[in-house]
Design a protein around this motif. Sequence first.
Motif, PDB file in Angstrom:
ATOM      1  N   UNK A 139       0.815  -1.220   0.000  1.00 37.15           N
ATOM      2  CA  UNK A 139       0.000   0.000   0.000  1.00 37.15           C
ATOM      3  C   UNK A 139       0.844   1.263   0.000  1.00 37.15           C
ATOM      4  N   UNK A 140       1.980   1.223   0.683  1.00 40.67           N
ATOM      5  CA  UNK A 140       2.825   2.430   0.693  1.00 40.67           C
ATOM      6  C   UNK A 140       3.277   2.756  -0.721  1.00 40.67           C
ATOM      7  N   UNK A 141       3.727   1.684  -1.428  1.00 40.10           N
ATOM      8  CA  UNK A 141       4.216   1.915  -2.786  1.00 40.10           C
ATOM      9  C   UNK A 141       3.091   2.370  -3.703  1.00 40.10           C
ATOM     10  N   UNK A 142       1.917   1.711  -3.547  1.00 39.86           N
ATOM     11  CA  UNK A 142       0.774   2.085  -4.387  1.00 39.86           C
ATOM     12  C   UNK A 142       0.418   3.555  -4.177  1.00 39.86           C
ATOM     13  N   UNK A 143       0.375   3.968  -2.901  1.00 36.72           N
ATOM     14  CA  UNK A 143       0.018   5.358  -2.603  1.00 36.72           C
ATOM     15  C   UNK A 143       1.031   6.300  -3.252  1.00 36.72           C
ATOM     16  N   UNK A 144       2.323   5.921  -3.125  1.00 38.78           N
ATOM     17  CA  UNK A 144       3.382   6.745  -3.707  1.00 38.78           C
ATOM     18  C   UNK A 144       3.174   6.853  -5.233  1.00 38.78           C
ATOM     19  N   UNK A 145       2.953   5.706  -5.863  1.00 38.96           N
ATOM     20  CA  UNK A 145       2.777   5.706  -7.316  1.00 38.96           C
ATOM     21  C   UNK A 145       1.574   6.551  -7.737  1.00 38.96           C
ATOM     22  N   UNK A 146       0.530   6.502  -6.908  1.00 37.26           N
ATOM     23  CA  UNK A 146      -0.693   7.235  -7.256  1.00 37.26           C
ATOM     24  C   UNK A 146      -0.597   8.708  -6.868  1.00 37.26           C
ATOM     25  N   UNK A 147       0.458   9.027  -6.098  1.00 41.54           N
ATOM     26  CA  UNK A 147       0.638  10.407  -5.664  1.00 41.54           C
ATOM     27  C   UNK A 147      -0.372  10.842  -4.619  1.00 41.54           C
ATOM     28  N   UNK A 148      -0.806   9.891  -3.791  1.00 45.73           N
ATOM     29  CA  UNK A 148      -1.710  10.248  -2.691  1.00 45.73           C
ATOM     30  C   UNK A 148      -1.144   9.677  -1.392  1.00 45.73           C
ATOM     31  N   UNK A 149      -1.692  10.099  -0.263  1.00 40.78           N
ATOM     32  CA  UNK A 149      -1.167   9.597   1.010  1.00 40.78           C
ATOM     33  C   UNK A 149      -1.749   8.213   1.277  1.00 40.78           C
ATOM     34  N   UNK A 150      -1.101   7.499   2.201  1.00 44.58           N
ATOM     35  CA  UNK A 150      -1.588   6.160   2.551  1.00 44.58           C
ATOM     36  C   UNK A 150      -3.010   6.207   3.088  1.00 44.58           C
ATOM     37  N   UNK A 151      -3.278   7.266   3.891  1.00 45.96           N
ATOM     38  CA  UNK A 151      -4.618   7.305   4.499  1.00 45.96           C
ATOM     39  C   UNK A 151      -5.676   7.591   3.428  1.00 45.96           C
ATOM     40  N   UNK A 152      -5.330   8.428   2.444  1.00 45.78           N
ATOM     41  CA  UNK A 152      -6.282   8.670   1.352  1.00 45.78           C
ATOM     42  C   UNK A 152      -6.535   7.364   0.595  1.00 45.78           C
ATOM     43  N   UNK A 153      -5.434   6.616   0.361  1.00 44.77           N
ATOM     44  CA  UNK A 153      -5.583   5.334  -0.341  1.00 44.77           C
ATOM     45  C   UNK A 153      -6.525   4.421   0.448  1.00 44.77           C
ATOM     46  N   UNK A 154      -6.299   4.374   1.766  1.00 40.21           N
ATOM     47  CA  UNK A 154      -7.132   3.520   2.614  1.00 40.21           C
ATOM     48  C   UNK A 154      -8.610   3.908   2.509  1.00 40.21           C
ATOM     49  N   UNK A 155      -8.836   5.230   2.578  1.00 37.12           N
ATOM     50  CA  UNK A 155     -10.232   5.712   2.491  1.00 37.12           C
ATOM     51  C   UNK A 155     -10.873   5.307   1.161  1.00 37.12           C
ATOM     52  N   UNK A 156     -10.095   5.496   0.082  1.00 35.90           N
ATOM     53  CA  UNK A 156     -10.646   5.182  -1.239  1.00 35.90           C
ATOM     54  C   UNK A 156     -10.909   3.678  -1.385  1.00 35.90           C
ATOM     55  N   UNK A 157      -9.996   2.894  -0.809  1.00 38.19           N
ATOM     56  CA  UNK A 157     -10.196   1.443  -0.891  1.00 38.19           C
ATOM     57  C   UNK A 157     -11.473   1.049  -0.169  1.00 38.19           C
ATOM     58  N   UNK A 158     -11.688   1.714   0.963  1.00 40.71           N
ATOM     59  CA  UNK A 158     -12.896   1.428   1.727  1.00 40.71           C
ATOM     60  C   UNK A 158     -14.137   1.851   0.920  1.00 40.71           C
ATOM     61  N   UNK A 159     -14.040   3.036   0.367  1.00 43.87           N
ATOM     62  CA  UNK A 159     -15.148   3.600  -0.399  1.00 43.87           C
ATOM     63  C   UNK A 159     -15.530   2.674  -1.561  1.00 43.87           C
ATOM     64  N   UNK A 160     -14.509   2.157  -2.258  1.00 37.26           N
ATOM     65  CA  UNK A 160     -14.793   1.339  -3.442  1.00 37.26           C
ATOM     66  C   UNK A 160     -14.850  -0.145  -3.128  1.00 37.26           C
ATOM     67  N   UNK A 161     -14.786  -0.471  -1.829  1.00 37.75           N
ATOM     68  CA  UNK A 161     -14.919  -1.877  -1.463  1.00 37.75           C
ATOM     69  C   UNK A 161     -13.790  -2.745  -2.039  1.00 37.75           C
ATOM     70  N   UNK A 162     -12.603  -2.195  -2.046  1.00 40.05           N
ATOM     71  CA  UNK A 162     -11.466  -2.975  -2.554  1.00 40.05           C
ATOM     72  C   UNK A 162     -10.859  -3.699  -1.363  1.00 40.05           C
ATOM     73  N   UNK A 163     -10.782  -5.030  -1.421  1.00 37.83           N
ATOM     74  CA  UNK A 163     -10.269  -5.764  -0.260  1.00 37.83           C
ATOM     75  C   UNK A 163      -8.815  -5.377   0.032  1.00 37.83           C
ATOM     76  N   UNK A 164      -8.491  -5.192   1.323  1.00 38.37           N
ATOM     77  CA  UNK A 164      -7.131  -4.764   1.704  1.00 38.37           C
ATOM     78  C   UNK A 164      -6.168  -5.929   1.538  1.00 38.37           C
TER      79      UNK A 164
END
Length: 460
Positions: free
Chosen positions: A435-460
Amino acid sequence: MIKCNLLIVEDNVDLCETLAHVFRKVDFQVQTSFNTADAIKILHRGLIDLVILDLKLPDGSGLKVLEAVKDVDPDILVIMITANTHVEPAVEAMKAGAYDYIMKPFELDEVKLVVQKALETQILKNEVARLKRQNATMFPKTEMFSVNKKMEEVKRMIKIVAETPRTSLLIEGESGTGKELVADALHDWSARARYPFVKVNCAAIPENLLESELFGHEKGAFTGAETMKKGLFEMANNGTIFLDEISSMDLSLQPKILRVLETQCFRRIGGVSDIKLDVRVVAASNRDLQEMVNKGEFRDDLLYRLKVIVISLPPLRERPDDIIPLANIFIESNNREFNKSIQGLTEETKELLLNYHWPGNVRELKNVMERAVILCNTPFIQADHLPAELNDDLASTGSAAANGAAALANSHFGSLAEIEKIHIEYMLEQCNGNKSRTARELGISRSTLREKMKLYDIPA
Ligand SMILES: Nc1ncnc2c1ncn2[C@@H]1O[C@H](COP(=O)(O)OP(=O)(O)OP(=O)(O)O)[C@@H](O)[C@H]1O
Ligand SMILES: [Mg+2]
């Protein structure tokens, strides 16, 4: 008959020995006990699948043993033996979780039949659970596909190993080359296929927990060990255990794996006696284990034991003849999944796929094709349905974004959220779920990534 570890608890010594003889003849591992105390001891030593249990024993009721069974492992099947004058206790036993009962006097064939039926039911239950799990992921099991010569050799090796009863196997290959598919195929093509296939990702389980996950523990083995727990090796009995990313395994745990490989025995943590197993061990690594041995990071004795048979999967760039056929297979499966009817690739797209170096191997190709099928609204997949990295020239002139935008504009999705979800899933796959790398690649913070994953129902 299906293989099984049987415990017979019967105080009539003659009857007990006769039953033991009958089942040993059909290759069961049989243990016997003439009273409740010994029976409970044997149960705690582990690895019993089925108990034939006399209701009346010299030191108490068989129900006590039944209770112990449910305590140790509710999946153990129990068949009660009762005198025909004792129907009520038999009914009570069924209520307490016995599978069936047989009235004395009985024919030996009758017992064999009841035992066989019980084991078949158990296997069906496992099969239903497996199919449910498979269904839950929505994807049918992937077949290993290849037209490449080296891969033909790989398949031939898998078949040879599958036919041996116990030979272990080491699978080497870069990330995404299909190591897990090889392990799947080996299990499915072997006589172990009807027994469990247990996958353990050694890198995903914290170091201090891995030992108890693998070997289980006795009640009271350490603080917090309130009940006996079976380990994954035990759960894989008669089947296959897949130790994925074995390079991540702590040096101190490695001798214990070596011991299982050499003796087919292990002990639960805190256990005092050995438990015998029949398991095939398959290990995989995407790091060079020999190099790790040279650096003192992996034990040489374990490597030499694992290396008896090695399958090395070539990276995708070394089997370019597989790229287009695999791409076509992935188009077909994605057509089914997304209800589309894309017919194939343009010449330009083929060229780009063939020229790319595929660091993420088949997994990367699969993801690229999924994304392309989603974005494509023409009969053939075009160059601009491919991600920027496949088109170095475009990427360096900065027009990749324009490309992507054009592709998205052409796509049938109206909603930005939908595209965002797909892109996050895609990047997560590319970064192996990190997740850290994904967030970095997407240019967002880890917590934003977490929120979006939750929002879109993407399994962690
Ligand atoms: N020959 C093949 N035919 C069809 N699909 C394949 C093939 N090889 C790999 N795949 C697919 O590619 C993906 C990655 O394969 P797999 O998980 O087996 O790779 P791996 O070597 O275990 O990767 P990692 O080292 O990252 O764990 C899976 O979705 C798998 O189904
Ligand atoms: Mg893998």
